[in-house]
Scaffold this motif. Sequence first.
Motif, PDB file in Angstrom:
ATOM      1  N   GLN A  41      21.856  21.802   1.721  1.00 17.66           N
ATOM      2  CA  GLN A  41      20.891  20.988   2.459  1.00 17.66           C
ATOM      3  C   GLN A  41      20.765  19.590   1.854  1.00 17.66           C
ATOM      4  OE1 GLN A  41      17.423  23.702   2.481  1.00 17.66           O
ATOM      5  NE2 GLN A  41      17.629  23.744   4.712  1.00 17.66           N
ATOM      6  N   ARG A  42      20.846  19.506   0.540  1.00 18.19           N
ATOM      7  CA  ARG A  42      20.766  18.189  -0.092  1.00 18.19           C
ATOM      8  C   ARG A  42      21.960  17.329   0.295  1.00 18.19           C
ATOM      9  NH1 ARG A  42      18.663  20.261  -6.077  1.00 18.19           N
ATOM     10  NH2 ARG A  42      16.456  20.501  -5.470  1.00 18.19           N
ATOM     11  N   VAL A  43      23.135  17.918   0.316  1.00 15.99           N
ATOM     12  CA  VAL A  43      24.315  17.170   0.735  1.00 15.99           C
ATOM     13  C   VAL A  43      24.168  16.728   2.186  1.00 15.99           C
ATOM     14  CG1 VAL A  43      26.788  17.309   1.198  1.00 15.99           C
ATOM     15  CG2 VAL A  43      25.857  18.261  -0.920  1.00 15.99           C
ATOM     16  N   ALA A  44      23.719  17.638   3.029  1.00 18.55           N
ATOM     17  CA  ALA A  44      23.533  17.298   4.441  1.00 18.55           C
ATOM     18  C   ALA A  44      22.467  16.224   4.617  1.00 18.55           C
ATOM     19  CB  ALA A  44      23.152  18.556   5.228  1.00 18.55           C
ATOM     20  N   PHE A  45      21.404  16.297   3.828  1.00 21.12           N
ATOM     21  CA  PHE A  45      20.350  15.290   3.935  1.00 21.12           C
ATOM     22  C   PHE A  45      20.885  13.913   3.583  1.00 21.12           C
ATOM     23  CE2 PHE A  45      17.109  12.583   2.112  1.00 21.12           C
ATOM     24  CZ  PHE A  45      16.134  12.591   3.102  1.00 21.12           C
ATOM     25  N   ARG A  46      21.630  13.818   2.500  1.00 19.42           N
ATOM     26  CA  ARG A  46      22.161  12.514   2.104  1.00 19.42           C
ATOM     27  C   ARG A  46      23.018  11.912   3.224  1.00 19.42           C
ATOM     28  NH1 ARG A  46      23.031  15.317  -3.005  1.00 19.42           N
ATOM     29  NH2 ARG A  46      21.652  14.465  -4.637  1.00 19.42           N
ATOM     30  N   GLN A  47      23.824  12.751   3.837  1.00 19.42           N
ATOM     31  CA  GLN A  47      24.660  12.262   4.933  1.00 19.42           C
ATOM     32  C   GLN A  47      23.801  11.828   6.120  1.00 19.42           C
ATOM     33  OE1 GLN A  47      26.880  15.907   5.211  1.00 19.42           O
ATOM     34  NE2 GLN A  47      28.644  15.082   4.072  1.00 19.42           N
ATOM     35  N   LEU A  66      18.883  21.396   8.718  1.00 21.50           N
ATOM     36  CA  LEU A  66      17.764  20.878   7.950  1.00 21.50           C
ATOM     37  C   LEU A  66      16.406  21.066   8.619  1.00 21.50           C
ATOM     38  CD1 LEU A  66      19.352  17.495   6.773  1.00 21.50           C
ATOM     39  CD2 LEU A  66      19.207  19.655   5.505  1.00 21.50           C
ATOM     40  N   ALA A  67      16.336  21.868   9.654  1.00 19.05           N
ATOM     41  CA  ALA A  67      15.076  22.001  10.382  1.00 19.05           C
ATOM     42  C   ALA A  67      13.939  22.460   9.480  1.00 19.05           C
ATOM     43  CB  ALA A  67      15.254  22.973  11.548  1.00 19.05           C
ATOM     44  N   ASP A  68      14.258  23.310   8.501  1.00 21.67           N
ATOM     45  CA  ASP A  68      13.209  23.807   7.603  1.00 21.67           C
ATOM     46  C   ASP A  68      13.245  23.121   6.237  1.00 21.67           C
ATOM     47  OD1 ASP A  68      15.597  24.863   6.759  1.00 21.67           O
ATOM     48  OD2 ASP A  68      14.798  26.863   6.317  1.00 21.67           O
ATOM     49  N   TYR A  69      14.010  22.047   6.123  1.00 19.64           N
ATOM     50  CA  TYR A  69      14.124  21.322   4.858  1.00 19.64           C
ATOM     51  C   TYR A  69      12.907  20.407   4.695  1.00 19.64           C
ATOM     52  CZ  TYR A  69      16.318  18.497   1.163  1.00 19.64           C
ATOM     53  OH  TYR A  69      16.607  17.848  -0.012  1.00 19.64           O
ATOM     54  N   PRO A  70      12.301  20.367   3.516  1.00 20.85           N
ATOM     55  CA  PRO A  70      11.042  19.624   3.359  1.00 20.85           C
ATOM     56  C   PRO A  70      11.115  18.143   3.728  1.00 20.85           C
ATOM     57  CG  PRO A  70      11.435  21.030   1.448  1.00 20.85           C
ATOM     58  CD  PRO A  70      12.672  21.086   2.277  1.00 20.85           C
ATOM     59  N   LEU A  71      12.311  17.556   3.648  1.00 24.56           N
ATOM     60  CA  LEU A  71      12.424  16.122   3.875  1.00 24.56           C
ATOM     61  C   LEU A  71      12.844  15.763   5.292  1.00 24.56           C
ATOM     62  CD1 LEU A  71      14.112  14.965   0.530  1.00 24.56           C
ATOM     63  CD2 LEU A  71      11.702  15.326   1.055  1.00 24.56           C
ATOM     64  N   TYR A  72      12.900  16.732   6.171  1.00 22.09           N
ATOM     65  CA  TYR A  72      13.336  16.464   7.539  1.00 22.09           C
ATOM     66  C   TYR A  72      12.552  15.330   8.202  1.00 22.09           C
ATOM     67  CZ  TYR A  72      14.804  17.308  12.355  1.00 22.09           C
ATOM     68  OH  TYR A  72      15.307  17.161  13.619  1.00 22.09           O
ATOM     69  N   PRO A  73      11.216  15.260   8.057  1.00 22.00           N
ATOM     70  CA  PRO A  73      10.478  14.165   8.714  1.00 22.00           C
ATOM     71  C   PRO A  73      10.927  12.780   8.264  1.00 22.00           C
ATOM     72  CG  PRO A  73       8.970  15.904   8.027  1.00 22.00           C
ATOM     73  CD  PRO A  73      10.295  16.225   7.415  1.00 22.00           C
ATOM     74  N   TYR A  74      11.424  12.658   7.043  1.00 25.30           N
ATOM     75  CA  TYR A  74      11.882  11.355   6.572  1.00 25.30           C
ATOM     76  C   TYR A  74      13.077  10.854   7.380  1.00 25.30           C
ATOM     77  CZ  TYR A  74       8.833  11.084   2.482  1.00 25.30           C
ATOM     78  OH  TYR A  74       7.737  10.975   1.664  1.00 25.30           O
ATOM     79  N   PHE A 425      13.352  13.195  -5.368  1.00 25.37           N
ATOM     80  CA  PHE A 425      13.991  12.835  -6.628  1.00 25.37           C
ATOM     81  C   PHE A 425      15.396  13.428  -6.704  1.00 25.37           C
ATOM     82  CE2 PHE A 425      15.002  13.605 -11.108  1.00 25.37           C
ATOM     83  CZ  PHE A 425      14.906  12.307 -11.597  1.00 25.37           C
ATOM     84  N   ALA A 426      15.559  14.665  -6.247  1.00 21.49           N
ATOM     85  CA  ALA A 426      16.858  15.339  -6.330  1.00 21.49           C
ATOM     86  C   ALA A 426      17.917  14.661  -5.469  1.00 21.49           C
ATOM     87  CB  ALA A 426      16.714  16.803  -5.925  1.00 21.49           C
ATOM     88  N   VAL A 427      17.484  14.007  -4.364  1.00 20.88           N
ATOM     89  CA  VAL A 427      18.462  13.341  -3.495  1.00 20.88           C
ATOM     90  C   VAL A 427      18.509  11.835  -3.754  1.00 20.88           C
ATOM     91  CG1 VAL A 427      18.316  15.108  -1.711  1.00 20.88           C
ATOM     92  CG2 VAL A 427      16.788  13.103  -1.597  1.00 20.88           C
ATOM     93  N   ASP A 428      18.048  11.433  -4.948  1.00 17.46           N
ATOM     94  CA  ASP A 428      18.184  10.053  -5.406  1.00 17.46           C
ATOM     95  C   ASP A 428      17.378   9.041  -4.577  1.00 17.46           C
ATOM     96  OD1 ASP A 428      19.969  10.832  -7.458  1.00 17.46           O
ATOM     97  OD2 ASP A 428      21.618  10.826  -6.027  1.00 17.46           O
ATOM     98  N   LEU A 429      16.149   9.419  -4.248  1.00 19.19           N
ATOM     99  CA  LEU A 429      15.213   8.497  -3.608  1.00 19.19           C
ATOM    100  C   LEU A 429      13.944   8.430  -4.465  1.00 19.19           C
ATOM    101  CD1 LEU A 429      15.669   9.577   0.133  1.00 19.19           C
ATOM    102  CD2 LEU A 429      16.564   7.505  -0.974  1.00 19.19           C
TER     103      LEU A 429
END
Length: 683
Positions: A41-47, A66-74, A425-429
Amino acid sequence: MIQHTLPAARARRALSHLLLALAIGFCLAATARAAPSLAAQRVAFRQAWAVAQQGGDGWRNWAKSLADYPLYPYLEEAALEHDVDTLDRATVTDFLARYHDLLPAADLRRAWLRSQARQQHWDDFLALYRPGLGDALACDALQAKLAQGGTLDFERDLATLWAKPSLPNACDTVLAAAHDAGLLTDARLWTRIDRALDGGQAGTVAALAAWLPGEEGKVAARLAQALRDPAAAVADAANWPDTPRHRQAAALALQRLARRDTEAADAGWQRLRPRFSFTPTQRDGVLYALALYHATDFDEHALVRLAALPADAQTATSREWRARVALARQDWPAVLAALDAMPAGQQDEDEWRYFRARALAATGHADQADALYGKLAQEPTYYGFLAADRVQGDYAICPLDPPDDPQREQDLLARAGLQRAFELFAVDLPQLARREWSHALDGADAGTLRLAARLAYERQWYDRAVFTYSSGDALRYYDQRFPLASQDGVVPQAQQAGIDPSWAYAIARAESAWMSDAHSGADARGLMQLVPATAAQVAKKNGLDWSGGQSLYDPVVNIVLGTRYLAQMAARYGGAPWLASAAYNAGPNKVDAWLDQRGSLPADLFVATIPYHETRDYVARVMAFAVIYDWRLSGKALPLASRMPPVGQPYRLPDVHSPRRDVTCPATSAPAPASSAVAGTPH
């Protein structure tokens, strides 16, 4: 070889990321029905994040897992904000309804309101405006009210804004309307001018001066001149009338000029003193400024000027500069007299206890000096370490571990806000991560904050611990406050650059508190706060690849270039870390000028007489941090005195055979005060 360090490191990271992405993609394809892993999910989020920032809906193709990923709204907010000028109210309202309590919703609301204000779509603006969104939007809301035929009431609409020394440009239209409506009386204008003068806001004063009638407008303009161009104001003041406001302008101009040119201010004071009936407060203010800035210039008459200041004009700053001037002269009786003139609380600061001991030793009172040194040596500060060196004592460092409370930690990890903070933090933001952190822990008690900082530290988010563990027993959490961030390559890069790794660690800790995205007003960037132009020069000189200013936010790149720049500074000063640290902060040209003036002083006296408070504090912190990092790396600590050789004496780089001091925990040891050279956090 060094010249291949940066490209090789990036190539390895790029290959690693590619292999990880391919592996994750293969696993996802092979287990389509299985829930994606967090790593996937982290890799997918970065993309998806990279695509979302370009606007449109293309990001959704990358966010299917990423529907259930915490950062989806971002992701959705980033895409909407990119296209904010073309969004309709319904789209924004829908997003706000779905994520009403999240920071992305607040961000989109602000972005959309700013867009509607630019386009003067006041109906849509007012439909989604909420108070408390900042001064610019508050003024936009008042402009919307006016555009719809409303009127302004000073107390209701403007009083809060009016109390501020400066306001954003968005308020100009509203203030002009208030003036035209007769709401900005002369009395109100002068009230705000005085606030702006206190805040040094010359632009605000000049703008308000235009609304004052006749002579009042002229004198207000002269007050603005006193801030902007005090030399010209002092010269012009010879033709000003002796009125209360002109006296105010003349006194202000003299005080401001003293900062820049003490001789010119002296001459101006001699000309203007008989012309104006200055109040005692104005007179003392001018005398204070003249005495203080003559002291920072180490003028030969500075001690007399400072000692002669009226008691009501004395401040902690003027008293400390009386001591610094005496130290620069190594006039030890004058040092003692200056210290005795301080109030008890100021005398008790570790710096002045140390220099009292120095003065006592120099005036033949060795026993009293040793007693003071011995007591001060029980504190883990710059001056405590210097005192320990004076009496050949151990360094007093008493480490503690943060308390362990598994149940409360699990409760914290269940908080959605902290989950988002850790994921960002984990996805470098990191900037967004800090916002979520602050939002999630708003109003939390000290115990909760400390547990959260421990969780952050365990995830290699070090700056949270640095800033949170800043008082009381938490100052003894040395592992967390002085992390060994080995993944950034500090030790091997320092060794390749030919500098002490503990010093390199100390610089990074003092510069950024381990915030990899730190960015100063001078455009210094990253862990070791390098300016892009300097970094480019360092890269060229050392045969390193240079990919531009943004690369300085990569910790590996920053450490490689930062350690080489430290090595350059050290080479300029015979290897001496203390002088190189001063140059790293203030620039080598300033340090060279100070050396020309006071280069014969012992190192501890030279540091105490650095004119810039920021640089004095910086050198003290870095030297203390180097002691602590040396202890963390080796179990003992190189004597601080050995890091501070006399000017002109070559510095020998320490190695495993260098003698080091033992570190002990005295039974009476107490944590360092929050204001000490070690306890304080940067910025």
